[in-house]
Design a protein around this motif. Structure first.
Motif, PDB file in Angstrom:
ATOM      1  N   ASP A 228      97.434 -62.567  27.606  1.00  0.00           N
ATOM      2  CA  ASP A 228      98.407 -63.217  26.723  1.00  0.00           C
ATOM      3  C   ASP A 228      98.266 -64.734  26.808  1.00  0.00           C
ATOM      4  OD1 ASP A 228     100.333 -62.766  24.766  1.00  0.00           O
ATOM      5  OD2 ASP A 228     101.968 -63.260  26.119  1.00  0.00           O
TER       6      ASP A 228
ATOM      7  N   GLU B 210      97.552 -54.690  21.093  1.00  0.00           N
ATOM      8  CA  GLU B 210      98.849 -55.063  20.535  1.00  0.00           C
ATOM      9  C   GLU B 210      99.225 -56.486  20.945  1.00  0.00           C
ATOM     10  OE1 GLU B 210     100.432 -50.458  20.926  1.00  0.00           O
ATOM     11  OE2 GLU B 210     101.288 -52.026  22.182  1.00  0.00           O
ATOM     12  N   ARG B 211      99.725 -57.236  19.962  1.00  0.00           N
ATOM     13  CA  ARG B 211     100.179 -58.586  20.253  1.00  0.00           C
ATOM     14  C   ARG B 211     101.409 -58.532  21.147  1.00  0.00           C
ATOM     15  NH1 ARG B 211     101.369 -62.126  15.170  1.00  0.00           N
ATOM     16  NH2 ARG B 211      99.110 -61.887  15.004  1.00  0.00           N
ATOM     17  N   ARG B 212     101.423 -59.372  22.181  1.00  0.00           N
ATOM     18  CA  ARG B 212     102.594 -59.453  23.058  1.00  0.00           C
ATOM     19  C   ARG B 212     103.422 -60.680  22.680  1.00  0.00           C
ATOM     20  NH1 ARG B 212     100.761 -60.158  28.476  1.00  0.00           N
ATOM     21  NH2 ARG B 212     102.834 -59.555  29.208  1.00  0.00           N
TER      22      ARG B 212
ATOM     23  N   ASP C 224      95.717 -56.979  24.849  1.00  0.00           N
ATOM     24  CA  ASP C 224      96.546 -57.709  23.891  1.00  0.00           C
ATOM     25  C   ASP C 224      95.624 -58.469  22.939  1.00  0.00           C
ATOM     26  OD1 ASP C 224      95.836 -60.204  24.997  1.00  0.00           O
ATOM     27  OD2 ASP C 224      97.528 -60.192  26.376  1.00  0.00           O
TER      28      ASP C 224
ATOM     29  N   CYS D 166      95.750 -57.762  29.982  1.00  0.00           N
ATOM     30  CA  CYS D 166      96.502 -58.477  28.957  1.00  0.00           C
ATOM     31  C   CYS D 166      96.826 -59.888  29.436  1.00  0.00           C
ATOM     32  CB  CYS D 166      97.790 -57.728  28.616  1.00  0.00           C
ATOM     33  SG  CYS D 166      97.512 -56.063  27.970  1.00  0.00           S
TER      34      CYS D 166
END
Length: 513
Positions: free
Chosen positions: A213, A262-264, A242, A211
């Motif tokens: 991000d 999933e968006r962080r 992410d 992830c």
């Protein structure tokens, strides 16, 4: 300390004699000082020996002294396991500093050192000490499978003190990595480390999170071929990505059982073809899919429509937080094994999504609808899609309706009335509602619901409902009543692999709060 003058000036004969006497005296004093320092060092060493001997004698006189080393080793491992389960970290370090015997046992017990955790936001250690700690864990764990959990995310200004060197330390040990769980941000971009993973061999890797991000300057978007772990991930079961991971990270997915996208904090800056989503949905072993943001070209966003239904034979748990994505999956995917469906920020209006009439959710047992999207107070809430879902899922045993505002209550009550208006649901055993009845009519909805579900065993309601004894008079004795806690654990668990849920360093985005 007095300064010794080494430069000798030009002196008269008497002064010369005095100067020579001072030299002799200084030499004598310096010798005495050296001897005293040696004696002081010896005294300090003797004191340490006496204190160590005293600790050993006290330890040998304790009730656990006769316990064999093998049993103590088992106790140490159990203490560590319980500590982790209760959020206590680094118990292995504490135990290795109690006494020399405990330290000897600890340092020669590889299972005590094969899990390394680092959270940058909580750490105040230097880069060097963190590197040394990781190196010690890698050495002490021997050849055991190794679990690496690192969260680089921080709001602090690192002033160049980055810890990406930790990742390069672990590269020679990737072959025995069982967990490689990396959460990062723009302060610690992962693309350089990612390059070193292209041909890395990871035969034991079961749990992986990549992830970043972070959105790098957009160039080529990797669409299908793996660009890390190209030699395969035969043991991989749990994968967390992410929204930005999908832009340039691809790895073999055939063995994945649980997948989170999933968006962080950072939103992706590009759209991906829905063919990537189609490939994900058709993974042969996928049982749990959790998606919190839509980054795919779908209907209405320039994407194509599948010519035939996508077969997700093994998918049991689906969580989605985007209406368009939900509509696409439910409309174009066959999920004969689906047991749990969670829709966050749900919007089931026909204007937002249109579900086909031919839905089949015979295996569905749990439906969770949380935090509905609110439209104009004066617009009529459209429940046609909801009625299709209810009619297609006659075997549902648990329903959760949850919202945290008065506006969401309006939608939730409309949803509740739609449930009452369809006769398909009569097997509900567990129900959770966040709505507080505000008038006799709304109270009547709850009464109807209980009457229509003779198998109901558990009913969770807001705590305020329990302040009025008359409100609950209509509840049969067979139904257990519970006030809602501030946070409820959503089915299914975030990760179905036992013993791993406590190690994920970020909360569940789908949690009820």
């Amino acid at each position: 300390m007095a300064e010794v003058i080494s430069d000798k000036p030009n002196l008269m004969e008497d002064d010369e004699r005095l100067y020579q006497m001072q030299d002799e005296r200084l030499a004598s004093l310096m010798t005495r000082k050296a001897n005293l320092l040696d004696e002081l060092s010896e005294i300090e060493s003797n004191i340490k020996d006496i204190l160590r001997e005293r600790r050993e004698r006290v330890s040998s006189a304790s009730s656990i002294a006769p316990i064999p080393n093998e049993i103590l080793s088992t106790i140490f491992l159990e203490v560590q396991r319980n500590g982790k389960a209760n959020g206590v970290r680094a118990t292995e370090v504490t135990m290795s500093h109690v006494c020399s015997r405990w330290r000897d046992i600890s340092l020669t017990l590889p299972p005590l050192w094969n899990v390394f955790q680092h959270c940058q936001a909580r750490s105040r250690s230097s880069v060097q000490s963190t590197e040394e700690r990781l190196g010690a864990y890698l050495e002490r764990s021997g050849d055991l499978p190794f679990d690496l959990w690192i969260d680089f995310t921080t709001k602090r200004n690192l002033r160049g003190h980055r810890l990406l060197s930790l990742l390069h330390i672990v590269i020679p040990h990737l072959r025995r990595c069982r967990v490689l769980h990396l959460l990062s941000d723009q302060n610690h971009p992962l693309h350089e480390f990612q390059k070193s993973l292209a041909t890395a061999s990871v035969p034991l890797l079961e749990v992986c999170a990549m992830c970043p991000d972070y959105v790098p300057p957009l160039g080529h978007i990797e669409r299908s071929q793996p660009n890390i772990f190209k030699n395969g991930t035969p043991s991989l079961k749990y994968l967390r990505l992410d929204e930005t991971s999908l832009l340039n990270i691809r790895l073999p997915l055939d063995s994945v059982v649980c997948l989170r996208i999933e968006r962080r904090r950072t939103k992706a800056s590009a759209w991906l073809p829905n063919s990537i989503l189609d490939t994900i949905l058709s993974l042969p072993n996928l049982q749990t899919l959790s998606v919190s943001a839509n980054v795919f070209h779908l209907q209405g966003k320039g994407g194509s429509t599948p010519t035939e239904r996508i077969m997700a034979k093994k998918m049991e748990n689906l969580r989605s937080a985007d209406a368009t994505l939900t509509a696409y999956i439910l409309s174009h995917t066959s999920t004969p094994s689906l047991r749990s469906l969670t829709l966050q920020n749900f919007d089931l209006n026909e204007g937002s999504m249109t579900l086909p009439d031919e839905l089949d959710f015979l295996s569905l047992r749990t439906l969770t609808l949380t935090n509905p999207k609110w439209r104009s107070r004066w617009s009529r809430y459209d429940v046609r899609n909801l009625k299709k879902m209810i009619a297609a899922s006659p075997n549902v045993e648990e329903v959760i309706l949850w919202g945290d505002s008065n506006d969401s209550f309006e939608v939730l009550y409309s949803t509740f009335k739609a449930i009452l208006g369809v006769s398909s649901w009569t097997k509900i055993k567990r129900a959770t509602f966040s709505m507080n009845p505000r008038n006799p009519q709304e109270t009547g909805y709850f009464e109807q619901f209980v009457q229509r579900n003779p198998e109901l065993e558990l009913l969770r309601l807001p705590a305020t409902c329990f302040t009025d004894p008359k409100f609950l008079e209509w509840v049969p004795s067979r139904v257990e009543l519970q006030p809602n806690s501030t946070k409820l654990k959503l089915p299914p668990p975030l990760c179905s692999l036992p013993g791993l849920d406590w190690l994920d360093t970020e909360g569940d985005l789908f949690g009820l709060n």
